[in-house]
Design a protein around this motif. Structure first.
Motif, PDB file in Angstrom:
ATOM      1  N   GLN A  24       0.846  -1.205   0.000  1.00 23.33           N
ATOM      2  CA  GLN A  24       0.000   0.000   0.000  1.00 23.33           C
ATOM      3  C   GLN A  24       0.885   1.261   0.000  1.00 23.33           C
ATOM      4  O   GLN A  24       0.576   2.241  -0.688  1.00 23.33           O
ATOM      5  CB  GLN A  24      -0.947  -0.017   1.222  1.00 23.33           C
ATOM      6  N   THR A  28       1.052   3.864  -3.058  1.00 25.90           N
ATOM      7  CA  THR A  28       0.819   5.284  -2.762  1.00 25.90           C
ATOM      8  C   THR A  28       1.928   6.173  -3.341  1.00 25.90           C
ATOM      9  O   THR A  28       1.651   7.192  -3.978  1.00 25.90           O
ATOM     10  CB  THR A  28       0.757   5.491  -1.230  1.00 25.90           C
TER      11      THR A  28
ATOM     12  N   TYR B  41      -3.984   8.540  -7.220  1.00 25.46           N
ATOM     13  CA  TYR B  41      -3.843   8.412  -5.752  1.00 25.46           C
ATOM     14  C   TYR B  41      -5.209   8.602  -5.091  1.00 25.46           C
ATOM     15  O   TYR B  41      -5.529   7.956  -4.082  1.00 25.46           O
ATOM     16  CB  TYR B  41      -2.822   9.438  -5.240  1.00 25.46           C
TER      17      TYR B  41
ATOM     18  N   VAL D  52     -10.331  -0.227   6.810  1.00 27.73           N
ATOM     19  CA  VAL D  52     -10.240   1.047   6.096  1.00 27.73           C
ATOM     20  C   VAL D  52      -9.211   1.965   6.781  1.00 27.73           C
ATOM     21  O   VAL D  52      -8.477   2.696   6.106  1.00 27.73           O
ATOM     22  CB  VAL D  52     -11.634   1.709   5.915  1.00 27.73           C
ATOM     23  N   LEU D  54      -6.418   1.021   8.385  1.00 25.61           N
ATOM     24  CA  LEU D  54      -5.117   0.487   7.955  1.00 25.61           C
ATOM     25  C   LEU D  54      -4.724   1.011   6.579  1.00 25.61           C
ATOM     26  O   LEU D  54      -3.601   1.477   6.372  1.00 25.61           O
ATOM     27  CB  LEU D  54      -5.219  -1.034   7.792  1.00 25.61           C
ATOM     28  N   LYS D  55      -5.647   0.897   5.650  1.00 28.48           N
ATOM     29  CA  LYS D  55      -5.370   1.277   4.276  1.00 28.48           C
ATOM     30  C   LYS D  55      -5.165   2.787   4.152  1.00 28.48           C
ATOM     31  O   LYS D  55      -4.293   3.239   3.407  1.00 28.48           O
ATOM     32  CB  LYS D  55      -6.540   0.878   3.363  1.00 28.48           C
ATOM     33  N   MET D  56      -5.952   3.556   4.875  1.00 26.88           N
ATOM     34  CA  MET D  56      -5.852   5.016   4.788  1.00 26.88           C
ATOM     35  C   MET D  56      -4.574   5.521   5.459  1.00 26.88           C
ATOM     36  O   MET D  56      -3.942   6.462   4.972  1.00 26.88           O
ATOM     37  CB  MET D  56      -7.086   5.681   5.416  1.00 26.88           C
ATOM     38  N   ALA D  58      -1.733   3.718   5.806  1.00 27.27           N
ATOM     39  CA  ALA D  58      -0.614   3.306   4.941  1.00 27.27           C
ATOM     40  C   ALA D  58      -0.543   4.183   3.687  1.00 27.27           C
ATOM     41  O   ALA D  58       0.534   4.407   3.139  1.00 27.27           O
ATOM     42  CB  ALA D  58      -0.735   1.832   4.568  1.00 27.27           C
ATOM     43  N   ALA D  59      -1.688   4.689   3.249  1.00 26.52           N
ATOM     44  CA  ALA D  59      -1.728   5.566   2.076  1.00 26.52           C
ATOM     45  C   ALA D  59      -1.485   7.030   2.448  1.00 26.52           C
ATOM     46  O   ALA D  59      -1.500   7.898   1.575  1.00 26.52           O
ATOM     47  CB  ALA D  59      -3.074   5.430   1.360  1.00 26.52           C
ATOM     48  N   ASP D  60      -1.240   7.295   3.710  1.00 25.11           N
ATOM     49  CA  ASP D  60      -1.024   8.658   4.216  1.00 25.11           C
ATOM     50  C   ASP D  60      -2.137   9.599   3.755  1.00 25.11           C
ATOM     51  O   ASP D  60      -1.874  10.744   3.359  1.00 25.11           O
ATOM     52  CB  ASP D  60       0.349   9.177   3.749  1.00 25.11           C
ATOM     53  N   SER D  61      -3.356   9.099   3.827  1.00 25.75           N
ATOM     54  CA  SER D  61      -4.521   9.863   3.386  1.00 25.75           C
ATOM     55  C   SER D  61      -4.827  11.011   4.339  1.00 25.75           C
ATOM     56  O   SER D  61      -4.668  10.884   5.555  1.00 25.75           O
ATOM     57  CB  SER D  61      -5.735   8.931   3.318  1.00 25.75           C
TER      58      SER D  61
END
Lengths: 111, 111, 111, 111
Positions: A24, A28, B41, D52, D54-56, D58-61
Motif C-alpha cells: 500500500q 501510494t 492516488y 479502512v 489500515l489502508k488510509m 498506509a496511504a497517508d490519506s
C-alpha cells in the motif's frame, strides 16, 4: 499474535499483514509517477491477495491454503517488479513480498 | 437490488458499487503512468471509502451515514482530480465519483 | 456497467456485486442466531471471495480467472448451506450464490 | 514495522491489524451460535472499520484521522459487547478492541 489462531497460520498472517502495508505504501508513492515496469500495478493486486489470505486464515477456512497458493504467485511477481526499482519503498516492498511468498508457499504445501 | 436491503440505501449501494469499479479501472490504467495531479492516488482512497460504505449499509450499521459522509468528501476530491484528465477511464471515473458523492450526501443528510 | 471493463467480465462483476451484498445481509441477520449448519459462516468466506474477484477483474489481473475458480467453489458451498434455511435472507443469499457460482465458472473456464 | 510509514501511525496500524484478526476469529467462532447481545454483529462492523483505517494510514490519506475517529467508536462498542461474553475468543477480541480504540483516538486527536 493470538494463540486462538490456527498455529500453522501465525507466521503467514504476520507476513501478509506486513506485505499488505508495504504494498500500500509502494502503491501510494508510485501511483502518480511513470514506471518502467509493472510496479505499482503489481502492488494493487498483491494488496488484494494478501487481504483475502489474512481473512481466510483467521476464519480457518478450508480454502485458506488455496488462497495462499495464489498469493505466493502474486507476491513473487510483485517482488520481481518492485525489486527492479531502486526507491526505498520499492525495495522494502520487494523484501516483504519475498517473505510473504515463502510463508504462503509453506501454508499451501502443508495442506 | 434486493428488497431485503434498507430501502433508503439501495441507490447509494449501487452508486458505491459503480464508483468502486470505475476507480479500480482508473487506478489500474493510470498506476504506471506519470500524472500531473492526484489521479490515481485519489482513486486508491476512493475505492476504500466506497467499500466500507457498501459493507456498512448492507450490514445496516448505525455508522453507515457517518461513512457515507466521509465517502462523499473523498468522491468529490476524486472527481476533481480525475475530471482534469482527458482519458476515457478518468472521465468515466469522475462521473461515477460525482454520482456517488451525491448519493452518499443524501444518505448522510437523512441520518 | 462501464464499457471500459473487459467485456468478458461484466456479467461476473455484477453477479459478484449482488452476491457480496446478499451475503453481507445474510451474515448480518444470522450473526447472533443459532444455526443448524454453516450459514452464515459460509457467507463470511463468500464475501471475501466475491470481493477479491471483483477487484481482480476490474484490475484486468492475469489471476482473475483463478480467483473466479475458487469463488465458484465457495459460492456453491454457501448456496447449499444458506439454501437449507427458510428465512427470506437465506433463500435470497442462496439464489445470488448460485448465480455467482455460474458466472464465476464461466470466467474460469474461458481462461 | 517499516520506517517508511508515517511514524505517528505505526502503533495504530499494529493495533488495527491485531483487532481485525481477533474480530475475524470471534466472528468465525460465534457466527453460528446464539448470542445474548450484539457479539459478533459488532465484530463484522469492527473488521471493516479497522481495514479502512489500515489502508488510509498506509496511504497517508488526509482522511486517516477521520476514519480513526469512527474506528475508535466502533471498537469501543465492540469491546463492550464481546467483553460481556466469557469465551476466550470474545475476551481476546474485547481486549484488542480496547487497545485499538485507544490507538485510534490518539491518531484522531493529533489531527
Amino acid at each position: 499474535m493470538s494463540t486462538l489462531i490456527n498455529p500453522s497460520y501465525v507466521r503467514c498472517i504476520e507476513a501478509c499483514q506486513q506485505c499488505l502495508i508495504d504494498c500500500q505504501v509502494c502503491l501510494t508513492k508510485m501511483a502518480t509517477k511513470e514506471s518502467m515496469n509493472d510496479c505499482p500495478y503489481c502492488c494493487l493486486q498483491c494488496i488484494e491477495s494478501c487481504q483475502v489470505c489474512l481473512k481466510m486464515m483467521a476464519a480457518d477456512s478450508q480454502w485458506a491454503a488455496a488462497y495462499c497458493r495464489l498469493c505466493a504467485e502474486i507476491c513473487t511477481y510483485c517482488a520481481e517488479q518492485c525489486g527492479a526499482h531502486d526507491h526505498d519503498h520499492c525495495q522494502r516492498c520487494a523484501e516483504s513480498c519475498r517473505a510473504c511468498a515463502a510463508a504462503c508457499r509453506e501454508v499451501a504445501s502443508a495442506a
